[in-house]
Design a protein around this motif. Sequence first.
Motif, PDB file in Angstrom:
ATOM      1  N   ARG A  60     -47.825  14.806  80.598  1.00  0.00           N
ATOM      2  CA  ARG A  60     -47.371  13.847  81.611  1.00  0.00           C
ATOM      3  C   ARG A  60     -46.921  14.600  82.864  1.00  0.00           C
ATOM      4  O   ARG A  60     -46.301  15.669  82.768  1.00  0.00           O
ATOM      5  CB  ARG A  60     -46.189  13.040  81.053  1.00  0.00           C
ATOM      6  N   ARG A  73     -41.655  21.207  78.358  1.00  0.00           N
ATOM      7  CA  ARG A  73     -41.175  21.828  77.110  1.00  0.00           C
ATOM      8  C   ARG A  73     -42.193  21.600  75.995  1.00  0.00           C
ATOM      9  O   ARG A  73     -42.297  22.382  75.066  1.00  0.00           O
ATOM     10  CB  ARG A  73     -39.821  21.229  76.733  1.00  0.00           C
ATOM     11  N   VAL A  74     -42.935  20.482  76.095  1.00  0.00           N
ATOM     12  CA  VAL A  74     -43.965  20.211  75.086  1.00  0.00           C
ATOM     13  C   VAL A  74     -45.015  21.318  75.127  1.00  0.00           C
ATOM     14  O   VAL A  74     -45.426  21.856  74.093  1.00  0.00           O
ATOM     15  CB  VAL A  74     -44.626  18.832  75.340  1.00  0.00           C
ATOM     16  N   GLN A  77     -44.421  15.257  85.325  1.00  0.00           N
ATOM     17  CA  GLN A  77     -42.980  15.028  85.168  1.00  0.00           C
ATOM     18  C   GLN A  77     -42.320  14.761  86.527  1.00  0.00           C
ATOM     19  O   GLN A  77     -41.627  15.634  87.079  1.00  0.00           O
ATOM     20  CB  GLN A  77     -42.336  16.241  84.492  1.00  0.00           C
ATOM     21  N   HIS A 113     -39.573  21.737  72.685  1.00  0.00           N
ATOM     22  CA  HIS A 113     -39.540  20.436  71.995  1.00  0.00           C
ATOM     23  C   HIS A 113     -40.270  20.676  70.666  1.00  0.00           C
ATOM     24  O   HIS A 113     -41.394  20.252  70.460  1.00  0.00           O
ATOM     25  CB  HIS A 113     -40.272  19.413  72.857  1.00  0.00           C
ATOM     26  N   PRO A 153     -48.509  13.535  74.457  1.00  0.00           N
ATOM     27  CA  PRO A 153     -47.247  13.343  73.726  1.00  0.00           C
ATOM     28  C   PRO A 153     -46.593  12.000  74.020  1.00  0.00           C
ATOM     29  O   PRO A 153     -45.681  11.579  73.305  1.00  0.00           O
ATOM     30  CB  PRO A 153     -46.358  14.484  74.242  1.00  0.00           C
ATOM     31  N   GLY A 154     -47.027  11.298  75.105  1.00  0.00           N
ATOM     32  CA  GLY A 154     -46.350  10.093  75.557  1.00  0.00           C
ATOM     33  C   GLY A 154     -45.026  10.489  76.202  1.00  0.00           C
ATOM     34  O   GLY A 154     -44.508  11.574  75.917  1.00  0.00           O
ATOM     35  N   PRO A 155     -44.475   9.692  77.062  1.00  0.00           N
ATOM     36  CA  PRO A 155     -45.075   8.480  77.595  1.00  0.00           C
ATOM     37  C   PRO A 155     -46.241   8.791  78.538  1.00  0.00           C
ATOM     38  O   PRO A 155     -46.164   9.773  79.284  1.00  0.00           O
ATOM     39  CB  PRO A 155     -43.904   7.824  78.360  1.00  0.00           C
ATOM     40  N   GLN A 165     -42.138  17.996  68.505  1.00  0.00           N
ATOM     41  CA  GLN A 165     -43.363  17.457  69.108  1.00  0.00           C
ATOM     42  C   GLN A 165     -44.546  18.377  68.775  1.00  0.00           C
ATOM     43  O   GLN A 165     -45.618  17.919  68.382  1.00  0.00           O
ATOM     44  CB  GLN A 165     -43.190  17.333  70.633  1.00  0.00           C
ATOM     45  N   ARG A 195     -39.702   7.246  72.132  1.00  0.00           N
ATOM     46  CA  ARG A 195     -40.312   7.552  70.833  1.00  0.00           C
ATOM     47  C   ARG A 195     -39.558   8.618  70.060  1.00  0.00           C
ATOM     48  O   ARG A 195     -39.426   8.518  68.836  1.00  0.00           O
ATOM     49  CB  ARG A 195     -41.790   7.888  70.993  1.00  0.00           C
ATOM     50  N   THR A 196     -39.050   9.634  70.743  1.00  0.00           N
ATOM     51  CA  THR A 196     -38.409  10.720  69.985  1.00  0.00           C
ATOM     52  C   THR A 196     -37.144  10.223  69.300  1.00  0.00           C
ATOM     53  O   THR A 196     -36.903  10.485  68.119  1.00  0.00           O
ATOM     54  CB  THR A 196     -38.105  11.906  70.915  1.00  0.00           C
ATOM     55  N   ARG A 244     -30.988  15.903  72.372  1.00  0.00           N
ATOM     56  CA  ARG A 244     -31.864  15.998  73.543  1.00  0.00           C
ATOM     57  C   ARG A 244     -30.976  16.147  74.769  1.00  0.00           C
ATOM     58  O   ARG A 244     -29.973  15.456  74.917  1.00  0.00           O
ATOM     59  CB  ARG A 244     -32.722  14.746  73.700  1.00  0.00           C
TER      60      ARG A 244
HETATM   61  C1  NCD Z   1     -42.039  14.392  75.954  1.00  0.00           C
HETATM   62  C2  NCD Z   1     -40.657  14.856  76.333  1.00  0.00           C
HETATM   63  O1  NCD Z   1     -39.742  14.061  76.518  1.00  0.00           O
HETATM   64  O2  NCD Z   1     -40.515  16.053  76.413  1.00  0.00           O
HETATM   65  N1  NCD Z   1     -42.054  13.129  75.388  1.00  0.00           N
HETATM   66  C3  NCD Z   1     -41.854  13.042  74.067  1.00  0.00           C
HETATM   67  O3  NCD Z   1     -40.877  13.527  73.548  1.00  0.00           O
HETATM   68  N2  NCD Z   1     -42.808  12.449  73.345  1.00  0.00           N
HETATM   69  C4  NCD Z   1     -43.029  14.545  77.002  1.00  0.00           C
HETATM   70  C5  NCD Z   1     -42.780  13.894  78.317  1.00  0.00           C
HETATM   71  O4  NCD Z   1     -41.746  13.279  78.567  1.00  0.00           O
HETATM   72  O5  NCD Z   1     -43.669  14.027  79.146  1.00  0.00           O
END
Ligand code: NCD
Length: 345
Positions: free
Chosen positions: A241, A186-187, A243, A140, A281-283, A143, A62-63, A112
């Motif tokens: 999520r 990071r979110v 991780q 992030h 935030p997904g996924p 986000q 998505r990002t 990223r």
């Molecule tokens: C997040 C990320 O990659 O930091 N996803 C995102 O950017 N929407 C969160 C995650 O991966 O859990």
Amino acid sequence: MTELSKGGHRHLLSIAELGADGIEEILEVSDAFVEVGRRSIPKVPSLRGRTVVTLFAEQSTRTRLSFETAAKRLSADVLSFSVDTSSVKKGESLRDTVETVAAMGVDAFVVRHTSAGAPAAVARWVDASVVNAGDGWHEHPTQALLDCYTIRQVLAERAGRALEDTGVECFVGLRVAIVGDVRHSRVARSLVLALGALGAEVTLVAPGSLLPPSLEGWPLSKVSYDLDAVLPHVDVCYLLRLQSERGAGAFLPSVREYSAWYGLTSRRAALLGDDALVMHPGPMNRGIEIADDVAALPRSLVLRQVSNGVAVRMAVLFMLLGQGQVGTGGSGPGLLPTLGTVVGG
Ligand code: NCD
């Protein structure tokens, strides 16, 4: 947004550097781009002739697509660079690679990387603006901005107020629980910094092993290990999520046990107040941090977060590269007066 690099370009590397005013300004500019997104042709010429590179050295759906959609809707040329299929795999250093791409004439890099600090390093190497699209466990920022945007949008709708009349005061005293793998997120860091700057009351809810080793510098109201006790008292329940790729599993007895204590099941979601919102935030790992049927509830904002992400990223790219560049000090020419002409029609 800071100035760091040669050429005096502006960057968005962290929420920490924005402050409440900087966040508010980006949210306000995003309003105009949400409106653009509703048009039959959701495209404006603001960045015609500019080149934006998305440089991703870590997986993303998505990002990456969100930034690329944002840049295209601003009429920028977009180059998409994946480290996995690049000469980095032949041994070229990130610096040589980035300098090579920059030599083709690039106005902005969206970066990223698995290493914290990589976007800041790119900002020192190139004569272009840099946006951090997620660096390691660090930040992030976009986000967090799209999450704040989404909360403000829903609060405005519920109050029957126009968005432009809904300032960031709506965050003052807002009770937000951020639940799960905070340690590797990071979110979470960017969101806590943003919500803290805006006056929200943030509670981290996680097993001790998934909290950061130190919470120094985290503007928090409290920490809790008991999700059931927290849920009835929050306005927003923000799930993270687990991780696994960062080794989160090693910090837990088992994923099943994690899910039993910290997963938002339907039974737990019923503990939330009637107006409380659910975000992620997904996924999503369905069945681990969020149950299938909870993700589908009207109070779940997951897809709205994704839609708003495009507009917020358009705002960020426009503010970095567009004609009406602004700083956070308020001394610049100001963006908002010219925005109407830039996105108009
Ligand atoms: C997040 C990320 O990659 O930091 N996803 C995102 O950017 N929407 C969160 C995650 O991966 O859990």
